[in-house]
Design a protein around this motif. Structure first.
Motif, PDB file in Angstrom:
ATOM      1  N   PRO A 176       0.813  -1.224   0.000  1.00  0.00           N
ATOM      2  CA  PRO A 176       0.000   0.000   0.000  1.00  0.00           C
ATOM      3  C   PRO A 176       0.844   1.270   0.000  1.00  0.00           C
ATOM      4  CG  PRO A 176      -0.823  -1.574   1.624  1.00  0.00           C
ATOM      5  CD  PRO A 176       0.511  -2.077   1.166  1.00  0.00           C
TER       6      PRO A 176
ATOM      7  N   THR B 122      -3.268   2.595  -5.695  1.00  0.00           N
ATOM      8  CA  THR B 122      -3.678   2.360  -4.313  1.00  0.00           C
ATOM      9  C   THR B 122      -4.659   1.203  -4.216  1.00  0.00           C
ATOM     10  OG1 THR B 122      -3.365   4.705  -3.826  1.00  0.00           O
ATOM     11  CG2 THR B 122      -4.682   3.426  -2.265  1.00  0.00           C
TER      12      THR B 122
ATOM     13  N   ILE C  80      -4.269  -2.561  -2.485  1.00  0.00           N
ATOM     14  CA  ILE C  80      -5.176  -3.156  -1.496  1.00  0.00           C
ATOM     15  C   ILE C  80      -5.496  -4.599  -1.893  1.00  0.00           C
ATOM     16  CG2 ILE C  80      -7.530  -3.073  -0.571  1.00  0.00           C
ATOM     17  CD1 ILE C  80      -7.314  -0.019  -0.699  1.00  0.00           C
TER      18      ILE C  80
END
Length: 525
Positions: free
Chosen positions: A121, A427, A431
């Motif tokens: 992340p 991003t 995840i």
């Protein structure tokens, strides 16, 4: 002030005709539809369109092939150590196969999976915020080089553990590399581009154990070569030293050949919110018109896919942690047999990689590939865990487990990008990658317990249950794995009418210059 325009073709033509002579601003035309958008480094998309597609390896931007070289070197640098890990730890008395004390080996495997969970992340945020891909990859390569150098010469197991964390940083860059590859390839080529990534990795996985086999010709730990003082080289730490040089070669490739994204691709998450609309929109779903919020759809899909993959990765982690201890302790593998075993695994991994590249080129939907891969994974897990667990079960199940994982993990990344379009930022990809990494951590802890207690008993088959639950979840939500579902098609459109009759739309410009407010007057805006 440089700006990147996100306009439809008619608007772009209007600007060109009205202000074509104005050199104060530079506009780059980018199609608004996320489903048809394609990006690349400067000039590459034109080259991509002109290339004859004669094989599954042709027709991709040149920058993608540089990523493939980087992946190849990552795999060579990491996998050539795999055959020696458990044997190396035993030679250092860090594990004890006679008493089934595999705690240190389990910690190393946890490090392998914790590193991506913690760092993916952060690297994804770095890529999104800075809009850069080369920076995090360069940083990771330097850290990996230092980690391998420490591992090659330290005799302290805790320092080795810390260095191992740094050496596994390339695993945390998977989302960054995937985001880059997906960004520079056309939508029709995304699945093929993602399928070719593990193929290059598999080629590295084939070379790595061959290098380890050659290292087996070196002296054993009791007859080591001495370099300087107490620094010893033998067949168990020579592969680690070679990894130092392979990583050094990767550093040169990243510095010299890796291309940064061109100015018309913006991966900055704080600017992405200005390139896609955010709000409620109306769509026909299940035969009726409903009003949904874009964030609900996006995060609902991310959560659904991440949770399902987490479950099946728990099963994978619980099996892979038992593999080397069983091969060494129960099947009596030595370095040569372990190297040949991992070589066989690498060759077997070519099958799903090449097969998915061919099937995707022929248009087979990603969701069918994912489900088929998961079914194969569960079947292999049942073979591996079924009592009384003869040696042939451990060997055959171990050989097939990595190909099974590739069979569902390759199309997952392509599907993720196709569903979310421009919203599939670094991003969100990070995840997904972290969720897939967390599963093996949980599975590793459970597997370490299993080797010492329930190995060879019917209860060992219980580790297949999480994968079964993940498969059930994906089958139950199968329709939501279709990128052409109206819910997603409308989401990817450049604008939509919300419940109040207002139009959600793209902001017309991404302002690259931070001095936007100061220069508004100068540009006539």
């Amino acid at each position: 002030m440089e700006r990147t325009a996100l306009l439809d073709d008619s608007a772009q033509r209007r600007i060109n005709s009205e202000d074509g002579s104005n050199g104060s601003e530079e506009y780059t035309s980018v199609p608004n539809s996320a489903s048809s958008r394609s990006y690349g480094t400067d000039g590459e998309m034109a080259q991509q369109a002109d290339k004859p597609k004669t094989s599954i390896f042709s027709g991709l931007p040149s920058s993608v092939y540089v990523v493939y070289v980087v992946v190849f070197l990552i795999v060579v640098g990491n996998l050539e150590m795999n055959p020696i890990l458990f044997l190396y730890f035993a030679s250092q008395n860090w594990v004890n196969e006679d008493t089934d004390d595999f705690l240190y080996y389990t910690l190393i495997l946890i490090i392998n999976t914790v590193s991506p969970i913690v760092l993916a992340p952060l690297f994804g945020l770095w890529q999104s915020r800075r809009g850069k891909t080369k920076e995090p990859i360069l940083f990771e390569t330097v850290c990996c080089l230092v980690g391998f150098a420490v591992m090659a010469f330290t005799s302290n197991r805790w320092l080795f553990l810390v260095a191992c964390f740094f050496s596994k940083m390339p695993l945390s860059q998977r989302a960054v590399r995937n985001t880059y590859v997906l960004a520079v390839t056309d939508v029709s080529e995304k699945t093929r581009a993602m399928a070719l990534t593990p193929i290059t990795g598999v080629l590295g996985a084939i070379l790595a154990p061959l290098i380890t086999l050659l290292c087996s010709l070196a002296p054993d730990p009791e007859h080591s070569w001495y370099i300087v003082g107490d620094i010893k080289i033998n067949q168990l730490n020579l592969p680690i030293l070679i990894s130092v040089y392979v990583t050094l070669a990767r550093l040169v490739v990243v510095i010299m050949a890796f291309k940064e994204l061109s100015s018309d691709i913006n991966l900055q998450s704080n600017k992405d919110t200005r390139t896609v609309w955010d709000g409620e929109y109306q769509v026909m779903h299940s035969g009726k018109t409903i009003t949904v919020h874009s964030s609900t759809v996006v995060w609902g899909f991310v959560g659904f896919l991440s949770a399902s993959l987490f479950l099946i990765q728990v099963t994978f982690g619980s099996l892979i942690v038992t593999l080397q201890p069983l091969l060494v302790g129960k099947v009596n593998f030595a370095l040569i047999q372990m190297s040949l075993f991992i070589l066989t695994m690498a060759v077997a991994a070519l099958i799903p990689s090449i097969g998915i590249a061919i099937l995707s080129k022929r248009g087979l939907p990603d969701r069918y590939l994912i489900i088929a891969g998961m079914i194969g994974m569960i079947a292999i897990a049942l073979l591996y865990t079924a009592p009384p667990m003869h040696g042939w079960q451990t060997i055959s199940g171990g050989v097939l487990i990595i190909p099974a994982v590739l069979a569902y993990s390759i199309p997952v990344n392509a599907l993720f990008s196709k569903v979310l379009g421009a919203r599939a930022s670094g991003t969100k990809m990070a995840i997904l990658s972290s969720a897939m990494g967390l599963g093996p951590v949980v599975g590793t802890l459970l597997g370490n317990f299993a080797v010492r207690t329930i190995y060879g008993k019917p209860l060992f088959m219980a580790f297949v249950i999480p994968a079964g639950l993940g498969l059930v979840a994906l089958v139950a939500g199968f329709r939501y794995l279709d990128p052409e579902l109206p819910l997603y098609v409308e989401l990817r459109k450049p604008n939509q009418t919300n419940a109040d009759g207002e139009v959600n739309q793209y902001s017309p410009y991404i302002i690259i210059d931070d001095q936007e407010e100061e220069e508004k007057g100068d540009t006539g805006n």
